[in-house]
Write a protein that holds these residues in place. Sequence first.
Motif, PDB file in Angstrom:
ATOM      1  N   ASN A 182       0.799  -1.227   0.000  1.00 53.13           N
ATOM      2  CA  ASN A 182       0.000   0.000   0.000  1.00 53.13           C
ATOM      3  C   ASN A 182       0.832   1.277   0.000  1.00 53.13           C
ATOM      4  OD1 ASN A 182      -2.515  -1.239  -0.101  1.00 53.13           O
ATOM      5  ND2 ASN A 182      -2.574  -1.528   2.108  1.00 53.13           N
ATOM      6  N   GLN A 183       2.153   1.158  -0.057  1.00 50.74           N
ATOM      7  CA  GLN A 183       3.008   2.345  -0.124  1.00 50.74           C
ATOM      8  C   GLN A 183       2.724   3.111  -1.412  1.00 50.74           C
ATOM      9  OE1 GLN A 183       5.200   3.199   2.494  1.00 50.74           O
ATOM     10  NE2 GLN A 183       3.956   1.584   3.406  1.00 50.74           N
ATOM     11  N   LYS A 184       2.791   4.419  -1.341  1.00 51.88           N
ATOM     12  CA  LYS A 184       2.484   5.279  -2.490  1.00 51.88           C
ATOM     13  C   LYS A 184       3.774   5.747  -3.162  1.00 51.88           C
ATOM     14  CE  LYS A 184      -1.925   5.439  -1.450  1.00 51.88           C
ATOM     15  NZ  LYS A 184      -2.677   4.313  -1.838  1.00 51.88           N
ATOM     16  N   ASN A 185       3.694   5.933  -4.462  1.00 50.59           N
ATOM     17  CA  ASN A 185       4.750   6.531  -5.271  1.00 50.59           C
ATOM     18  C   ASN A 185       6.065   5.757  -5.291  1.00 50.59           C
ATOM     19  OD1 ASN A 185       3.017   8.711  -5.934  1.00 50.59           O
ATOM     20  ND2 ASN A 185       3.504   9.646  -3.968  1.00 50.59           N
ATOM     21  N   ILE A 186       5.999   4.469  -5.107  1.00 47.51           N
ATOM     22  CA  ILE A 186       7.171   3.615  -5.279  1.00 47.51           C
ATOM     23  C   ILE A 186       6.742   2.322  -5.960  1.00 47.51           C
ATOM     24  CG2 ILE A 186       8.439   4.495  -3.277  1.00 47.51           C
ATOM     25  CD1 ILE A 186       7.707   1.905  -1.805  1.00 47.51           C
ATOM     26  N   LYS A 187       7.675   1.725  -6.640  1.00 45.82           N
ATOM     27  CA  LYS A 187       7.443   0.415  -7.244  1.00 45.82           C
ATOM     28  C   LYS A 187       8.192  -0.593  -6.374  1.00 45.82           C
ATOM     29  CE  LYS A 187       8.320  -2.278 -11.351  1.00 45.82           C
ATOM     30  NZ  LYS A 187       9.128  -2.382 -12.560  1.00 45.82           N
ATOM     31  N   THR A 188       7.471  -1.549  -5.811  1.00 48.83           N
ATOM     32  CA  THR A 188       8.108  -2.506  -4.901  1.00 48.83           C
ATOM     33  C   THR A 188       8.088  -3.916  -5.472  1.00 48.83           C
ATOM     34  OG1 THR A 188       6.031  -2.902  -3.726  1.00 48.83           O
ATOM     35  CG2 THR A 188       7.486  -1.229  -2.809  1.00 48.83           C
ATOM     36  N   THR A 189       9.133  -4.641  -5.146  1.00 49.16           N
ATOM     37  CA  THR A 189       9.171  -6.080  -5.325  1.00 49.16           C
ATOM     38  C   THR A 189       9.517  -6.656  -3.963  1.00 49.16           C
ATOM     39  OG1 THR A 189       9.949  -5.841  -7.598  1.00 49.16           O
ATOM     40  CG2 THR A 189      10.214  -8.012  -6.570  1.00 49.16           C
ATOM     41  N   ILE A 190       8.692  -7.567  -3.490  1.00 45.08           N
ATOM     42  CA  ILE A 190       8.917  -8.177  -2.176  1.00 45.08           C
ATOM     43  C   ILE A 190       9.504  -9.561  -2.387  1.00 45.08           C
ATOM     44  CG2 ILE A 190       7.867  -8.934  -0.013  1.00 45.08           C
ATOM     45  CD1 ILE A 190       5.565  -6.953  -0.598  1.00 45.08           C
ATOM     46  N   TYR A 191      10.692  -9.769  -1.842  1.00 46.01           N
ATOM     47  CA  TYR A 191      11.345 -11.073  -1.863  1.00 46.01           C
ATOM     48  C   TYR A 191      11.200 -11.678  -0.472  1.00 46.01           C
ATOM     49  CZ  TYR A 191      13.506  -9.602  -6.223  1.00 46.01           C
ATOM     50  OH  TYR A 191      13.723  -9.175  -7.504  1.00 46.01           O
ATOM     51  N   ILE A 192      10.584 -12.858  -0.418  1.00 43.80           N
ATOM     52  CA  ILE A 192      10.330 -13.512   0.868  1.00 43.80           C
ATOM     53  C   ILE A 192      11.188 -14.764   0.977  1.00 43.80           C
ATOM     54  CG2 ILE A 192       8.599 -14.628   2.324  1.00 43.80           C
ATOM     55  CD1 ILE A 192       6.483 -12.929   0.818  1.00 43.80           C
TER      56      ILE A 192
END
Length: 98
Positions: free
Chosen positions: A26-36
């Motif tokens: 839900n963070q705004k103005n960033i593109k995230t990739t989550i590595y688990i």
Amino acid sequence: MNNVAILLASYNGEKYIEEQIHSILNQKNIKTTIYISDDSSFDKTLSICTQLKEEFPNIKILPNKKRFGNEARNFFSLISSISADKYEYIALSDQDDI
């Protein structure tokens, strides 16, 4: 828009993991990739992550064939597994960070 890799180490975090992942997504103005990287949880942590991965293509679950035994080894494995040059920032996230 900044491209950020989130390195998430998990272990028996079923109480927190879904809320945490949604908080990151839900963070705004960033593109995230989550590595688990899951450290052989025996609760529903990994299945929750797998279900979320089906819904969100920017979640990646790294294969784990052995138990790390602590967060430092798990994070080291995460850092060693990604290509850092694809991202402007890299963030570490423990399973109960929101």
